[in-house]
Scaffold this active site. Structure first.
Site, mmCIF file in Angstrom:
data_model
loop_
_atom_site.group_PDB
_atom_site.id
_atom_site.type_symbol
_atom_site.label_atom_id
_atom_site.label_comp_id
_atom_site.label_asym_id
_atom_site.label_seq_id
_atom_site.Cartn_x
_atom_site.Cartn_y
_atom_site.Cartn_z
ATOM 1 N N ALA A 1 0.846 -1.199 0.000
ATOM 2 C CA ALA A 1 0.000 0.000 0.000
ATOM 3 C C ALA A 1 0.887 1.257 0.000
ATOM 4 C CB ALA A 1 -0.906 0.002 1.230
ATOM 5 N N PRO A 2 0.519 2.318 -0.713
ATOM 6 C CA PRO A 2 -0.685 2.516 -1.512
ATOM 7 C C PRO A 2 -0.581 2.062 -2.972
ATOM 8 C CG PRO A 2 0.544 4.540 -1.367
ATOM 9 C CD PRO A 2 1.350 3.508 -0.652
ATOM 10 N N GLY A 3 0.411 1.274 -3.315
ATOM 11 C CA GLY A 3 0.391 0.641 -4.617
ATOM 12 C C GLY A 3 1.248 1.281 -5.703
ATOM 13 N N LYS B 1 4.490 1.041 -6.189
ATOM 14 C CA LYS B 1 5.452 0.092 -6.731
ATOM 15 C C LYS B 1 4.744 -1.094 -7.383
ATOM 16 C CE LYS B 1 8.680 1.412 -3.173
ATOM 17 N NZ LYS B 1 7.695 1.966 -2.226
ATOM 18 N N CYS C 1 12.893 3.047 3.346
ATOM 19 C CA CYS C 1 13.053 4.487 3.194
ATOM 20 C C CYS C 1 13.714 5.029 4.447
ATOM 21 C CB CYS C 1 11.730 5.175 2.920
ATOM 22 S SG CYS C 1 10.516 4.889 4.190
#
Lengths: 180, 454
Positions: free
Chosen positions: B189-191, B193, B312
């Site tokens: 989420a949120p999609g 990648k 990240c």
């Protein structure tokens, strides 16, 4: 996840036929890969068989979606098409309506299509016919139902409604919580 | 410059511990003074022998600098020190400074619907000022300014692009998905990648987009449908359940949940709410997840067999330490080149910890160097397990054992069964079994026979 029953498939196919007519067969007989309809938590998904077979291993409470969601069954057993089916509707649509750039945003906020915003329309579209709505550069924006036939639209005044709004891509933002 | 530094260095007096206490009691130093003092500390630490005041140690300067960083940029002491240790002194200040500035807005063209040139033209017509991000991607666009909201244009709603940070292109480029593969995105989420993977596969094969948080799968599902990805199956499992739910993937992308120290400019709350405990918990979770990701891969896959691990975050215990752990735990994997042309090499040793030499193949990205979020990418190749060979050996050994035993039996007559001698024992056992079942037992006839034999 299960296949549709006879009644359910009838409801889905009549809804789809309203927009794509006989092109319905192209959804079922595909040259590339067999596809199928599956029902999961009241929602109808159109998915390739290979994906569906892999999706079986996901337990029911954990499966959120697979393939393309076409729409959902209401509690009363009626079927409602969702905006996510637009890809296939736009591909096989029989009747189309193009709207002018100044009409794009009003439509994307959920308003009906007015005569003033009408750019082009397929010849001899009957009344109450399901149509797919495009912008002038052929980007599908949503779908709706015509209020008048093509011939009748000519003599209407600019504020008259031509197409009743049913779904538009703005719903991806507006109704994200209820749609999926 | 050097002379100027010398002159300033003489003027600069490092406050003593007592003075610091006193200023704290008075309600802290003026912000401009702090800034000036930080510059001085950095300068002194850069050329300590020459510029340091007599009798003051290096650690005193560092302590003062850390305290100033904490109050000037608003970090808690723990995080300020942790991030400070990652870089040389002057670079650390650049890093903290870069965290105060927002990164450029970038979008990714959805190649399932349009081409980058067409999209750029359409957006320019709407009054958006943009430019390709760089040579390393052919789908990214950087937005400088816009007269319309980028997240609500008709092109956005029609799924022609996705708002996505430049750094989150990197793990997918490293993964390099091929058509007709089976791919897992463990925390999707949120999609951004997952949809990029689907676009690179041109809607063939299957992408499993998983996220443990059910509430977040709504936006994931909305994005997947908006961008027209038809080969995506969305599930809501804890990533650690994965090899059990399904294995045999050609490639797995694990963008692990992390502390977010690379995206402080996006979410400044990280500065104060991360503590030592968060880092231990997160790295523990990341270690579990990376093993699950590796175990979900099909090592016999013809086209793939890769795992990409990314975070990240910029800290070492969430990145290199996790990768090193995976290398030690799974002997059948090795690190391979990520395929990304830029970025810094990962650490092979850090503050007394020594990692595998191969960790130089991993890539780190920093806000102050690459002008994108702080990021880490590692790529593993999963090979067949060596254990299979061991099993074969064992089998052979046990088989040979059997044959030799048979050979012995056939060879000498000592071990031949003597049915007369065994008879009383068999009888006795039979009685015991019947007793256990609660049946009536026949009288013991063979006791006399048993006694002499025993």
């Amino acid at each position: 996840m299960r296949p549709l029953t006879e009644e359910e498939s009838k409801a889905v196919f009549t809804k789809l036929a309203n927009y794509i007519g006989k092109n319905l067969v192209h959804l079922i007989d595909r040259p590339d890969e067999p596809y199928c309809f599956r029902l999961h938590k009241d929602r109808v998904y159109y998915v390739s068989e290979s994906s569906m077979r892999l999706g079986i291993s996901v337990a029911r409470p954990n499966l959120i979606s697979l393939g393309t969601c076409f729409g959902k069954f209401s509690k009363g057993g009626k079927f409602k098409l969702h905006i996510s089916s637009l890809d296939y509707l736009a591909q096989y649509a029989k009747f189309k309506v193009w709207i002018k750039p100044n009409g794009e945003m009003p439509f994307l906020y959920g308003n009906h299509v007015l005569k003033a915003h009408l750019g082009r329309i397929t010849e001899d579209t009957p009344e109450h016919q399901g149509v797919v709505i495009y912008s002038m550069n052929d980007v599908p924006l949503g779908f709706g139902v015509t209020a008048r036939s093509t011939i009748d639209t000519r003599k209407l005044d600019p504020t008259a409604i031509i197409v009743f709004h049913q779904a538009d891509v703005g719903e991806y933002l507006r109704d994200e919580d209820t749609l999926f | 410059m050097d002379e100027l530094g010398d002159a300033d260095g003489e003027l600069f007096q490092l406050p003593t511990a007592e003075e610091r206490e006193a200023s704290k009691a008075n309600g802290g130093t003026d912000i401009l003074d702090i800034q000036r003092r930080m510059q001085m500390c950095v300068r002194v630490l850069g050329n300590f022998k020459k510029l340091a005041a007599n009798g003051r140690s290096r650690s005193e300067y560092i302590e003062q600098l850390l305290a100033d960083i904490g109050s000037y940029y608003g970090y808690n002491d723990f995080l300020a020190e942790k991030l400070f240790q990652l870089f040389p002194v002057s670079e650390a200040i650049d890093f903290f400074e870069a965290n105060e500035v927002p990164r450029p807005v970038t979008i990714r063209t959805n190649t399932l619907r349009t081409r980058r040139r067409d999209l750029a033209q359409a957006l320019i017509n709407r009054g958006v000022n943009l430019e390709p991000i760089g040579k390393w991607t052919n789908v990214g666009l950087q937005v400088f300014e816009s007269t319309v909201p980028i997240g609500a244009t008709p092109e956005y709603l029609a799924g022609h692009y996705m708002l996505q940070a430049a750094s989150s292109f990197l793990p997918v480029i490293a993964l390099s998905p091929q058509p007709n593969e089976r791919i897992l995105d463990m925390a999707s989420a949120p999609g951004g990648k997952a949809t990029y993977i689907s676009a690179l596969m041109q809607n063939t094969g299957v992408v499993f987009a998983n996220d443990s948080n059910k509430a977040r799968t709504k936006s994931l599902s909305a994005n997947v449908h908006r961008l027209g990805c038809k080969n995506v199956v969305i599930s809501a499992y804890d990533g650690r359940e994965f090899p059990k739910v399904m294995g045999g993937f050609d490639r797995v992308l694990l963008d692990a949940p992390c502390s977010g120290t690379g995206v402080i400019s996006k979410d400044p709350s990280v500065k104060i709410n991360k503590s030592f405990r968060d880092f231990t918990l997160l790295s523990h979770l990341q270690k579990q997840l990376v093993l699950c990701a590796i175990d979900s891969v099909n090592p016999e896959s013809r086209t793939g067999g890769y795992v990409v691990y990314s975070t990240c975050s910029v800290t070492v215990e969430e990145n290199e330490a996790v990768v090193d752990y995976a290398l030690r735990k799974r002997p059948n994997i090795k690190l391979v080149d990520t395929g990304l042309e830029f970025g810094r090499e990962g650490y092979t040793k850090y503050r007394g910890k020594v990692f595998s030499d191969k960790l130089s193949l991993t890539k780190r990205f920093y806000p102050h160097v690459h002008n994108m979020d702080g990021f880490f990418v590692a790529k593993f190749k999963v090979e067949k397990r060596f254990k299979i060979a061991n099993h074969d050996e064992k089998d052979v050994r046990s088989k040979t054992g059997i044959t030799s035993a048979e050979g012995e039996q056939g060879g000498d007559g000592d071990n031949v069964f003597d049915s007369d001698e065994d008879k009383p024992y068999l009888e006795e056992n039979k009685r015991r079994r019947m007793k256990a079942k609660g049946l009536r037992v026949p009288p013991r006839v063979s006791t006399q026979l048993l006694a002499p034999s025993a």
